[in-house]
Design a protein around this motif. Structure first.
Motif: not given
Length: 151
Positions: A65, A127, A129
């Motif tokens: 991710g 990242r 997310a």
């Protein structure tokens, strides 16, 4: 193709200039430079595993991710680009920080090597997310060093 101006750039992407890219002043609009820089940068990041082949959707980040986000970009315009001309845009990495990668960019004539624009950009590894900066993955760092011939 004359590679003299971009001989030290490990990733080079070709671009034909289209008539529609000309602006009212008779040269290619300055905003196109950032598209050329971006395309070379994305091609570079795909080569080192920082983005997926499509650089879009779920493939745009690595398996964990982590992907790039643009933090800074700039350009120095050396000579106006005027139709017709075929260009090449190059990207190389000049620095890998903890969570950032600094690129150098250049745009030159594909046939004559005339340097039109040079500049740079900084991307941060993120990242997606959680939207947090993360360290440049070791595999990406190693792939950059190999591509740049520093290993």
């Amino acid at each position: 193709m004359s590679n003299a101006a971009l001989k030290d750039f490990p990733v080079v992407v070709p671009f034909p200039v289209h008539w529609s890219e000309m602006d009212a002043y008779g040269h290619v609009n300055n905003a196109r430079t950032f598209t050329w820089f971006e395309s070379a940068r994305i091609a570079y990041m795909a080569r080192v595993g920082l983005v997926g082949p499509s650089a879009a959707g779920a493939d745009s980040t690595s398996a964990d991710g982590v992907g790039p986000i643009l933090a800074n970009t700039h350009a120095d315009y050396l000579k106006p680009v005027v139709f017709p001309v075929n260009l090449v845009a190059g990207a190389r990495v000049t620095r890998v920080g903890t969570s950032s990668i600094t690129f150098e960019h250049a745009v030159a004539g594909a046939d004559d090597g005339v340097l039109y624009t040079r500049g740079g950009s900084i991307i941060v590894t993120l990242r997606y997310a959680t939207h947090e900066k993360v360290p440049v993955p070791p595999a990406v760092r190693a792939a950059i060093e190999k591509l740049e011939g520093r290993v």
